[in-house]
Every structure is written in C-alpha cells, then in structure tokens.
Design a protein around this motif. Sequence first.
Motif, PDB file in Angstrom:
ATOM      1  N   SER A   1      -4.606   9.879  -0.299  1.00  0.00           N
ATOM      2  CA  SER A   1      -5.815   9.874  -1.191  1.00  0.00           C
ATOM      3  C   SER A   1      -6.410  11.188  -1.335  1.00  0.00           C
TER       4      SER A   1
ATOM      5  N   ASP B   1      -3.003   5.677  -0.496  1.00  0.00           N
ATOM      6  CA  ASP B   1      -4.022   4.722  -0.100  1.00  0.00           C
ATOM      7  C   ASP B   1      -4.642   5.056   1.293  1.00  0.00           C
TER       8      ASP B   1
ATOM      9  N   MET C   1       0.900  -1.194  -0.027  1.00  0.00           N
ATOM     10  CA  MET C   1      -0.073  -0.065   0.147  1.00  0.00           C
ATOM     11  C   MET C   1       0.899   1.241   0.082  1.00  0.00           C
TER      12      MET C   1
ATOM     13  N   SER D   1      -9.838   2.628  -3.042  1.00  0.00           N
ATOM     14  CA  SER D   1      -8.424   2.712  -3.820  1.00  0.00           C
ATOM     15  C   SER D   1      -8.505   1.432  -4.606  1.00  0.00           C
TER      16      SER D   1
END
Length: 637
Positions: A184, A162, A158, A203
């Motif tokens: 994000s 994210d 990740m 995501s």
Amino acid sequence: MTGNIHGTPLLKTKPKFNYMKKIILSLSLLLGVVTANAQGWPDNYDGVMLQGFYWDSFNDSKWTKFTKQAPELSHYFKLIWIPQSGFCGGGKSMGYNPLYYFNQNSSFGTEQELRDMIKTLKDNGIGTIGDVVVNHRGTLTNWVDFPAEEYKGVTYQMQSTDICSDDDGGKTKEWADANGYKLSNNKDGYEDWGGMRDLDHRSANVNKCIKAYVKYLVDDLGYTGFRYDMVKGFAGSYVGEYNVHAGVKYSVGEHWSSADQTKAWINSTKYNGIIQSAGFDFQLHYRFAEAINQKNWTILRTNNEHIIQSGDNYNRYAITFVENHDTQWRSSSSTGSEPILSNILACNAFMLAMPGTPCVFLKHWLDYKNDIKKMIEVRKLVGITNKSTYTFLNTSDPDYVAVFTYGGIDKSKVLLTVVGSNVSKYTPAAAFTKLCEGDGYAFYVNGKVDTSGWQAIIDRIAAEDVPEPEEPFDDRQATIYVNTSLPTGWTSGSVNFWVWSDTDGSNLCNNKTWPGDKITQTKSIDGINWFYQTYNVTKANHPINIVLSSGTGSIQTVDIEGIENDIYLEVPNEKIGTKYSYKDVTSEHSTGIKDIQADEMETTMPIYNINGQCVGKSTGSLKEGIYVRNGKKFTVR
C-alpha cells in the motif's frame, strides 16, 4: 494479545412534533430498522461476561464443553467471550495468528461444533462474543500471499497492496521490493506489531473482506458481538464502521493504555456521532496489583485512574476484569511482582460489586466457582448495572476498603462491599445484613434488597457443586478418509498416514518410522474415492493427530489434530509455509453412514449421538434425533 505468534517473515419542540417522532420510531422498531443506537454497549446493562479461555486452554475451552455447560452458565452469565475461531493453518493456536476468515475449524473444535455451541448458548440466554483479530493477518508461503476464500459465490482475497507500507518496521517493503511486489502507499499511522502483516484498513479491498467476515460471524455463525484485538493498531472509526455493518450491539476493544486514552479510543469509534464500542478497563487491573503489592487496599479509591469513575458516563462502556489471557502471567510470576493470584476472590468481589460490565476470567471461574456464583447472585439481587453509582466509605485503614454501590432505578438498594487483607476490621451498621463472605471479601445488603429467595439460591449453588460425572467411554474406532484427488506432485495411488496420540505422543502407526503407514486401500463414498485407515480411540479426551504425506514424506501437510471420530479430509493445492493445508469436509460426506431403522439394530452395542458421545445401549430412553450404532445411522422419532 501476546505470545509467540507465527506469521511470515442532542429544544423543546411542539407536542405534535414529538408525537410524530414517536410514530416514526415505533414504525422503525416494528419494521426492524437497525440504527446506530443499537451499537456499542447497552445502557444500564446488568449482565456479566465470562472470558471463556486462558492461554493454552485447548481442553477447558473446547466448544463441546461449553455446549454441555450452557445450562449452568446461564444462571450467571449473559455473554461469553471465546477465542478467535477461524482456522490458523494447522497446529495448536489460540487464534491470534489469523489466516482464514470463512474456515471455522480451530484448535477448539470443528465449525459444526462451533455452530452447535453458539446455538445452545443462545437457547440458554447467553450471547457469544467473538474475538475479532483484524489488525493483522497471516500469509501462506511468503510475506504477502493471503489465502483466497469463496463465500456465497464471492471470492475474497487480500493482496500485497493491502499491507501497510511500513509493516514490520519496513522489513516487509524490503522483501516486497526485492521480490517484485507492491505494498500500500499508506503507512500504518498506528502501533506496529511485528510477525504478521499489518492491514491497511483504508484499502477498499481490506474493508470489503473484513465487512464480509464480520457479517458472516453474525448472520451465518450466530455471534452476538465482538471483542476486537489490538485496536491500538488501526483507527477506531473502522471498529464503528464494521460494527454498524454487522449489526451488533456488544463490542469491546483491547486498548491497553491509560483510562483517558481508552476513553479517547471509545470516542473514536463513533459512527454518525454515536459511540460504537466499549473498552477494557485495564487500569482497574493495575489498581488491584498496586493495592496488593503496596499492602494498601485504599488505592482502589483512586477513581480518576480507571474508567468506572463514579458518575462518569463511561461506566456504560467499561468492561472490567481482574485478569485475562495476556495478564495471567503476572499473577503466577516467580517474582511475585503482581501477586493477584493470592487475592483473586477479593479482586473479583470488588469488580462484581462495581458498575461497568464485569468479565470473569475462566481460570478464576473454574477455581473459585461457588464464591463467584454468590457474588454474581448478590449483584443481581441489588440490581447493579453498568451505569450504577458508588461511594467509598471514609477510612484510611490499608487493610481493607469499603464501598456502597447503589442498584435499582431509585438507588434505594445498596450493596456494601468490604475487600482486603482484614475485612473483619470493618463492622457495618445494623441496617445491613451479610449475605456472603470469603477469603478477603464480604458482601452486605440493606433492608431494601429482597433476600427472601437467597437460601434457595444457596441451595441451588450447592446442588451444582457436584463433580461432573465422568462420561462412560466405550473404546471406539476412528476412520480417517482422505480424498484420492491429491495435488500435483503427490504420488498417485497412495498416501502416507503418520498418526500419534494427542495425550502422550505415542506412535499409532503400524510402521513406526517416518512417514508412517503407506495407505493404498480405497473406498467409494458419495461417488468419491477415499484412501482410508481405521485407528483405535481408547480414552475420552484422548484424540489422535495425523500428518499426511507423499512418497518418502518430504511432501506433507500441516498437523491435523484432535481426531476422535470418523473424519473426511481433502488436501487442496495450497500451502501454509512449506506444508500443504487441509480441508475437513466431514459434514459434507456424512452420507457414508447408511440409514437404517432402529428396530434393525443389534441391541447389545453402544449407541452414540451425532457428536460421538456414548448415550448407552438401550433405545428406550433416547430422545428424538439421529444416532449411530455399529457405524450405522438410525433415527428415533
């Protein structure tokens, strides 16, 4: 989930159509097609679940313990919910500070012990429910650096993008802006939880990582279903999506709220119009507390305040409980504001007499095992399922409440349950026979219930009520091997071992001052050079712990805990906070124990199974398998 958790900062149709539909359905079943109908929670389910942990239950919830207890547990439970089993970064953890998804070495045992437990439970008819914590995730050295993990040739990692843009009330964004990272563009939109990074499930990368993770839990590790932590933190639709992807039929979410709100969340998990998850009936827990506090057991008759309302289709999706790891502090509170502790049997009796799927708390199981066993056996005799109906009997006496619960397909079997502070006040009709009673409860059944085997059940329970003999424990030695290939910056040619007892904290090093013993001796095993040192393990359940370090000890690993047998360790170039991580690679290097034949073995030394448990000194009574004596492996065929 609570605690101090680490985390950086539906036309009638023509008969022909029905016939064809039946053929198509049969073919689908024959071909093993998985449909969304398999998801959520089974209809008319008659099983009981055990919550296999409480807060800090590091000893009682060991994977090896449940492996040994599987035959006994199989008489009473069809499911067991265990803690989140992924590696959380070193030190003791209940699993709610998730860090790694594909590293399954935890505070409850190694990955191999986890696999052995899940398989043994399955062989005994028990499915394992995994605690899935995907609302949030921990990071390594700063606010946004998630670990990279490789599984089946694919790397999953990740990124900062994210993380929800309003994570931690905006503090994460402040840090990211100041340090050149992007989050994000999406705000969370659901309940925020400070301390770890809130994941943006919108995501594509988060979706990819979590889907791979849940598929791994089912297909690789063998989990039967999931318990989702803190589902108020992200959209319920994702729970449905993940469940369908993983192919599970047991799922329950921790939606800590009112009955109506929990029902709404259950509906939100729909995938192709089909509900994909059950929910915990938190309000039943609170009804117990109110009944006890107000000394009025008739409060349990307030159907509309919990999910198991009689005749409500949500019975199927209600997972009921008296206590869990997050509520247990209430019963032991010094204020006594919710004194469930003094009424545990009454509360469990009511729960086990009602529809929904009961989830028995491990502490209650351990402390009141015989009574709970009888309660579960009565539930099975009557045939109560998660869709059963019930009727409260007319009484206003606050000292007890009485209820009929109907089991069996034709509802002819009836369980009469009386719970409260004075159950003897109620006298049932002559048509009912008392099967069992205890502190604050009594169970009666009508003549339609076949009780001919009840005495055999009681005898079995009595036979089980024998303290488990303490296994003989021979003093053993545990050798700690560390790969000599260490990260850049570590001193070449040596490594420090700081070793202490897990039980009493005593220092086991020859050099009693930090950083402990400087290890320079090496051994080549499987073509790899290892630093090594041997330590004595003198008591059962008395493991040792170690910190590896370099130089003066300023460069060091996280705590590596629970060592009882030989272990092989690597130190990757990866940190958790300021300390280096570690990797347990024991299963990859067991060839360090050389194969020899049994008849070559000395006959006076103790024999151990591959779990390190002493099984005696004679090979004559051994089953087929692999054993170890004098540090050497031999086979019995």
